[in-house]
Design a protein around this motif. Structure first.
Motif, PDB file in Angstrom:
ATOM      1  N   ALA A  76       0.806  -1.205   0.049  1.00 52.73           N
ATOM      2  CA  ALA A  76       0.023   0.108  -0.156  1.00 52.73           C
ATOM      3  C   ALA A  76       0.800   1.175  -0.009  1.00 52.73           C
ATOM      4  CB  ALA A  76      -0.875   0.065   1.186  1.00 52.73           C
ATOM      5  N   VAL A  77       0.391   2.269  -0.735  1.00 52.66           N
ATOM      6  CA  VAL A  77       1.042   3.601  -0.728  1.00 52.66           C
ATOM      7  C   VAL A  77       0.405   4.564  -0.063  1.00 52.66           C
ATOM      8  CG1 VAL A  77       2.305   5.299  -2.212  1.00 52.66           C
ATOM      9  CG2 VAL A  77       2.269   2.901  -2.655  1.00 52.66           C
ATOM     10  N   LYS A  78       0.852   5.444   0.620  1.00 58.03           N
ATOM     11  CA  LYS A  78       0.252   6.887   0.917  1.00 58.03           C
ATOM     12  C   LYS A  78       0.860   7.811   0.414  1.00 58.03           C
ATOM     13  CE  LYS A  78       0.373  10.640   3.628  1.00 58.03           C
ATOM     14  NZ  LYS A  78      -0.067  10.865   4.961  1.00 58.03           N
ATOM     15  N   VAL A 104      -3.647   5.165  -1.038  1.00 56.56           N
ATOM     16  CA  VAL A 104      -4.198   6.356  -0.417  1.00 56.56           C
ATOM     17  C   VAL A 104      -3.816   7.556  -0.411  1.00 56.56           C
ATOM     18  CG1 VAL A 104      -5.158   7.063   2.107  1.00 56.56           C
ATOM     19  CG2 VAL A 104      -4.859   4.571   1.566  1.00 56.56           C
ATOM     20  N   LEU A 105      -4.704   8.639  -0.843  1.00 57.51           N
ATOM     21  CA  LEU A 105      -4.250   9.956  -1.233  1.00 57.51           C
ATOM     22  C   LEU A 105      -4.665  10.898  -0.025  1.00 57.51           C
ATOM     23  CD1 LEU A 105      -2.973  12.194  -3.137  1.00 57.51           C
ATOM     24  CD2 LEU A 105      -5.171  12.153  -4.294  1.00 57.51           C
ATOM     25  N   ASP A 106      -4.007  11.652   0.536  1.00 57.51           N
ATOM     26  CA  ASP A 106      -4.155  12.683   1.512  1.00 57.51           C
ATOM     27  C   ASP A 106      -4.079  14.128   0.669  1.00 57.51           C
ATOM     28  OD1 ASP A 106      -5.076  14.265   3.654  1.00 57.51           O
ATOM     29  OD2 ASP A 106      -3.083  14.123   4.572  1.00 57.51           O
ATOM     30  N   ALA A 219      -2.792   5.579   8.534  1.00 57.38           N
ATOM     31  CA  ALA A 219      -3.455   4.534   9.280  1.00 57.38           C
ATOM     32  C   ALA A 219      -4.407   3.787   8.340  1.00 57.38           C
ATOM     33  CB  ALA A 219      -4.368   4.975  10.469  1.00 57.38           C
ATOM     34  N   ILE A 220      -5.296   4.551   7.433  1.00 59.19           N
ATOM     35  CA  ILE A 220      -6.070   3.704   6.575  1.00 59.19           C
ATOM     36  C   ILE A 220      -5.028   2.625   5.439  1.00 59.19           C
ATOM     37  CG2 ILE A 220      -7.287   4.058   4.446  1.00 59.19           C
ATOM     38  CD1 ILE A 220      -8.695   6.647   5.987  1.00 59.19           C
ATOM     39  N   ALA A 221      -3.863   3.507   5.168  1.00 59.18           N
ATOM     40  CA  ALA A 221      -3.073   2.549   4.168  1.00 59.18           C
ATOM     41  C   ALA A 221      -2.444   1.140   5.010  1.00 59.18           C
ATOM     42  CB  ALA A 221      -1.922   3.432   3.647  1.00 59.18           C
ATOM     43  N   GLU A 242     -11.143   0.965  11.458  1.00 57.30           N
ATOM     44  CA  GLU A 242     -10.348   0.633  12.369  1.00 57.30           C
ATOM     45  C   GLU A 242      -9.345   2.025  12.338  1.00 57.30           C
ATOM     46  OE1 GLU A 242      -6.485  -2.445  12.884  1.00 57.30           O
ATOM     47  OE2 GLU A 242      -8.036  -2.701  11.350  1.00 57.30           O
ATOM     48  N   ALA A 243      -8.859   2.264  11.282  1.00 60.22           N
ATOM     49  CA  ALA A 243      -7.856   3.405  11.191  1.00 60.22           C
ATOM     50  C   ALA A 243      -8.556   4.653  11.903  1.00 60.22           C
ATOM     51  CB  ALA A 243      -7.189   3.690  10.060  1.00 60.22           C
TER      52      ALA A 243
END
Length: 273
Positions: A76-78, A104-106, A219-221, A242-243
């Protein structure tokens, strides 16, 4: 043997350790995944704010990414703040060729003060290049408004009305963060391929909000990376929940830390010490 998941953060460096790659690595470790990094910028900042940003060149970012992915399996990648179109294009080019299971993109575009952190070209690059690449995006309300070119909502109904537009940008899962709304609660709104739902949360009375967006997206990643290949269709929603719960507790426990004179960090290792 069950392998521990590997997660990559593509983000800037925060010397105070509360945000950016430092916070992402702490989050990964706290949630039981192995963290790797590609640095996009060096910042001069502390808990009081950002004084300067020194971007890393697109070529150096490409070389970091390609050299890492030549060797390490990334589950996974953030992706954090991306301030230029050139950098967005490099990230998209490499990750499209060697796509991990989860991205996952912030979309970091608006500071806590309300200041826009990237120019119009950077905003368009995030919206047009990185959002469609991502499996999950985690905008706060001002960032969602920037992505859609609208005013920021002030009510839950107005917040909910943003979801169709955000989903049409091309991301399967949208976590629209409600912390900017007033009131005793600050629910987030989750859109998924199966519909949408509220993720309720009480508001925590703390000034230790530095890096909360970084912590949630990483955390999601981490939680997504731990899902088995044959996970049920609803498993990503459980991972996102959960995240969010982990971050809520990290905020509750943040008063145990004493870091700086401004907005302190969350307590990433609240379960450990």
């Amino acid at each position: 043997m069950t392998h521990i998941a590997n997660v990559l953060t593509i983000a800037g460096s925060d010397p105070s350790g509360g945000a950016g790659i430092q916070a992402d690595l702490k989050t990964f470790s706290a949630l039981g995944v192995y963290g790797t990094t590609v640095i996009t910028a060096l910042t001069v900042q502390n808990t009081g704010g950002v004084a300067a940003v020194y971007p890393v060149s697109p070529q150096a970012i490409r070389e970091q990414l390609e050299h890492l992915l030549d060797d390490v399996r990334v589950d996974a990648v953030k992706i954090g703040m991306v301030a230029s179109r050139d950098v967005a294009e490099v990230i998209a080019d490499v990750l499209s060729t060697r796509r991990p299971r989860w991205i996952v993109l912030d979309p970091v575009m608006v500071a806590k003060s309300g200041d826009i952190l990237v120019d119009d070209a950077g905003i368009r690059a995030v919206r047009d290049i990185l959002v469609p690449l991502a499996d999950v995006i985690t905008p706060n309300i001002p960032e969602a408004a920037v992505l859609l070119g609208t005013a920021s909502p002030t009510t839950l109904d107005e917040m909910e009305a943003m979801l169709p537009g955000l989903s049409q940008l091309g991301t399967p899962y949208v976590v629209l963060k409600g912390g900017h709304l007033r009131g005793e609660t600050c629910p987030d709104l989750l859109a998924s391929p199966g519909g949408h739902s509220w993720l309720p949360a009480s508001r925590i009375a703390t000034k230790n909000l530095h890096g909360t967006g970084c912590a949630l997206s990483s955390a999601i990643a981490a939680c997504l990376a731990k899902l088995p290949q044959d996970a049920a269709a609803e498993a990503p929603i459980a991972a996102i929940s959960e995240a969010k719960q982990w971050l809520h507790t990290a905020l509750e426990e943040s008063e145990r830390l004493s870091v700086g004179k401004g907005r302190g960090p969350v307590h990433h290792f609240h379960a450990w010490w």
